[in-house]
Write a protein that holds these residues in place. Structure first.
Motif, PDB file in Angstrom:
ATOM      1  N   TYR A 254      41.781  51.392  34.321  1.00 14.16           N
ATOM      2  CA  TYR A 254      41.693  49.935  34.263  1.00 14.16           C
ATOM      3  C   TYR A 254      41.863  49.321  35.644  1.00 14.16           C
ATOM      4  O   TYR A 254      41.109  48.405  36.038  1.00 14.16           O
ATOM      5  N   ARG A 255      42.855  49.813  36.394  1.00 15.19           N
ATOM      6  CA  ARG A 255      43.083  49.259  37.743  1.00 15.19           C
ATOM      7  C   ARG A 255      41.904  49.558  38.662  1.00 15.19           C
ATOM      8  O   ARG A 255      41.524  48.733  39.499  1.00 15.19           O
ATOM      9  N   LEU A 256      41.312  50.775  38.504  1.00 15.73           N
ATOM     10  CA  LEU A 256      40.170  51.125  39.345  1.00 15.73           C
ATOM     11  C   LEU A 256      38.991  50.209  39.048  1.00 15.73           C
ATOM     12  O   LEU A 256      38.324  49.708  39.973  1.00 15.73           O
ATOM     13  N   ASN A 257      38.728  49.982  37.760  1.00 10.09           N
ATOM     14  CA  ASN A 257      37.640  49.068  37.408  1.00 10.09           C
ATOM     15  C   ASN A 257      37.918  47.657  37.906  1.00 10.09           C
ATOM     16  O   ASN A 257      37.008  46.954  38.357  1.00 10.09           O
ATOM     17  N   LEU A 258      39.167  47.260  37.824  1.00  9.19           N
ATOM     18  CA  LEU A 258      39.529  45.930  38.287  1.00  9.19           C
ATOM     19  C   LEU A 258      39.316  45.802  39.789  1.00  9.19           C
ATOM     20  O   LEU A 258      38.796  44.782  40.283  1.00  9.19           O
ATOM     21  N   LEU A 259      39.699  46.852  40.520  1.00 11.95           N
ATOM     22  CA  LEU A 259      39.498  46.817  41.970  1.00 11.95           C
ATOM     23  C   LEU A 259      38.022  46.797  42.322  1.00 11.95           C
ATOM     24  O   LEU A 259      37.602  46.119  43.270  1.00 11.95           O
ATOM     25  N   ASN A 260      37.227  47.575  41.553  1.00  9.92           N
ATOM     26  CA  ASN A 260      35.790  47.561  41.820  1.00  9.92           C
ATOM     27  C   ASN A 260      35.208  46.165  41.576  1.00  9.92           C
ATOM     28  O   ASN A 260      34.387  45.677  42.361  1.00  9.92           O
ATOM     29  N   LYS A 261      35.642  45.535  40.513  1.00  9.04           N
ATOM     30  CA  LYS A 261      35.162  44.191  40.237  1.00  9.04           C
ATOM     31  C   LYS A 261      35.620  43.206  41.316  1.00  9.04           C
ATOM     32  O   LYS A 261      34.867  42.324  41.733  1.00  9.04           O
ATOM     33  N   GLU A 262      36.881  43.380  41.751  1.00  4.39           N
ATOM     34  CA  GLU A 262      37.379  42.498  42.806  1.00  4.39           C
ATOM     35  C   GLU A 262      36.567  42.673  44.086  1.00  4.39           C
ATOM     36  O   GLU A 262      36.292  41.702  44.800  1.00  4.39           O
ATOM     37  N   MET A 263      36.178  43.969  44.353  1.00  3.42           N
ATOM     38  CA  MET A 263      35.395  44.207  45.565  1.00  3.42           C
ATOM     39  C   MET A 263      34.022  43.562  45.450  1.00  3.42           C
ATOM     40  O   MET A 263      33.512  42.968  46.414  1.00  3.42           O
ATOM     41  N   GLU A 264      33.436  43.672  44.268  1.00  7.90           N
ATOM     42  CA  GLU A 264      32.120  43.065  44.084  1.00  7.90           C
ATOM     43  C   GLU A 264      32.208  41.541  44.145  1.00  7.90           C
ATOM     44  O   GLU A 264      31.354  40.885  44.763  1.00  7.90           O
TER      45      GLU A 264
END
Length: 474
Positions: A254-264
């Motif tokens: 979940y945190r990894l997906n969240l970070l990816n979304k934050e990066m995008e």
């Protein structure tokens, strides 16, 4: 003795060594002195002498219906032999004893004296002593009997017992039925006991199975509330540990997906319809070229490529070649913006272009070098990026260097804390990259930063062969 036991004792005779005798009994019997000499010469007298005080059973006396028994008599003073004692025992007493024996088990008792004459019996069977000689079985009147015999102590009498085979079979059948009944009862008991023990032992396993099924159906991780020292307790602890690890993996994913979304989101700054942006940039590009504005056309074309990479959702197929397309478009825009104030050198090993890599992990490093150095420096900023395989060809190494003023200490502190605080989100570009690398590959795959007032060098590695899947090392 005769008065007290007249039903057993018929008469008593006492003979001294000199031939004198004493008598008590019915007046029918009178033993004269001449009879003593005859007694001394008999075999019965010799047996009495040889017995030396033991009782010896003599012959049957038909005149009185008695058996004669005798023994020697000794003086109390010196224990020397004084004479002999002769007693007549009623045969009717022996007969009465055998008639009282219980015959409910179909057992017959026969007693024979030393002359093999039947003394008594409760059988009523027409048998003689010779019928039992050296035999174990006997058939009488279509009935089969088992023979057992024994010599009566202190006599030569023979006691013979006949036991009916039918009674033995009947008792055996009863015992067999009782044995089967006992076995059936015990078997039923053990079956019920085994069922109870099985249910008692399997109850925690059934509960664990229900919890696992419920966790699978409801997507909710439930721990097993059982603690013991046996195998079930170990299984319970392993299951709870597995639930903790799964929960941690879910949180990391979940945190990894969240970070990816934050990066995008950080790269896009807004959710804008990509087709509208593409069409608009294509229009600007076409209009600029028609009007001879080549630089504007190139700039819009670079921005279009950059946005196309940003909007891509195929992260699993994302590789270094795609990242370099994004980087090239980004640098083209920045070069147009800062002109001669930045000097950029890119060297990429063509053999690593198809290696998978997390999306948007190189561009933020270049952006960090440009944004935080160009405006604060009075001299041109040189930025170089090298991407190549290591000597063992197990990892791809990415290096970004600049000659700027370095990274502030407080920002470096945030970078160091990024690996120890799994619940904190990092919207900043470089911290986001650092965190995503560790979540994807493990704790040893974050950014390596060396900074000073003379410049900053940032590097990281990604494995070339990552067929084992994403590794979570934090």
């Amino acid at each position: 003795m005769i008065i007290n036991h007249s039903d057993i004792v018929y008469s008593i005779n006492l003979y001294t060594n000199t031939g004198m005798f004493f008598y008590e009994g019915p007046s029918l019997i009178w033993l004269k002195s001449s009879d003593f000499s005859e007694l001394v010469q008999s075999s019965f007298y010799k047996e009495i002498m040889a017995g030396d005080g033991k009782m010896v059973v003599g012959p049957y006396d038909p005149a009185t219906g008695t058996y004669v028994i005798g023994r020697t008599v000794k003086l109390m003073d010196d224990l020397s032999r004084f004479g002999i004692l002769i007693m007549h025992v009623r045969f009717s007493a022996v007969q009465a004893y055998y008639k009282e024996i219980d015959t409910t088990m179909n057992s017959k008792i026969l007693l024979f004296d030393q002359t093999q004459t039947m003394m008594g019996s409760n059988s009523g069977l027409p048998v003689t002593f010779s019928d039992f000689d050296q035999k174990r079985e006997l058939s009488i009147n279509n009935a089969k009997y088992l023979i057992s015999s024994e010599t009566v102590p202190s006599t030569n009498w023979k006691l013979i017992k006949l036991t009916s085979f039918q009674s033995i079979l009947e008792s055996t059948q009863v015992m067999k039925q009782a044995t089967f009944l006992i076995i059936a009862v015990y078997f039923t008991f053990f079956i019920l006991l085994s069922i109870f023990i099985s249910k008692w032992l399997s109850r925690p396993l059934n509960l664990l199975t229900k919890l696992m099924k419920k966790s699978l159906e409801e997507r909710f991780l439930i721990k097993f509330p059982f603690d013991g020292t046996d195998e079930i307790g170990q299984l319970s602890r392993s299951y709870n540990q597995m639930m903790d690890e799964i929960n941690e993996l879910i949180n990391k994913e979940y945190r990894l997906n969240l970070l990816n979304k934050e990066m995008e989101l950080s790269a896009l700054q807004a959710q804008i319809n990509p087709h509208f942006i593409y069409n608009t940039l294509d229009t600007i590009n076409w209009a600029s070229r028609v009007n001879g504005m080549v630089e504007v056309a190139q700039l819009s074309e670079s921005l279009g490529r950059l946005l196309r990479v940003s909007f891509r959702n195929e992260d699993k197929n994302y590789c270094i070649k795609d990242e370099m397309e994004y980087v090239s478009s980004y640098l083209a825009i920045q070069k147009y913006r800062f002109e001669e104030r930045i000097q950029i050198t890119l060297e990429v090993d063509p053999s690593v272009l198809d290696i998978p890599i997390p999306k948007l992990v190189v561009q933020p490093l270049l952006e960090n070098a440009i944004v935080h150095n160009v405006d604060q420096s009075d001299f041109p900023i040189s930025i170089s990026m090298y991407i190549h395989a290591d000597d063992d060809r197990t990892h791809v190494v990415v290096n970004v260097r600049d000659n700027g003023g370095g990274i502030p200490d407080e920002y470096m502190d945030l970078l160091h804390r990024a690996g120890s605080d799994p619940h904190q989100h990092y919207p900043h570009g470089m911290l986001n990259v650092h965190r995503r690398l560790m979540l994807n590959y493990g704790a040893n795959y974050g950014l390596q930063v060396t900074t000073s007032p003379d410049g900053t060098a940032i590097s990281f590695r990604v494995p070339i062969d990552n067929t084992g899947g994403t590794q979570y090392g934090i």
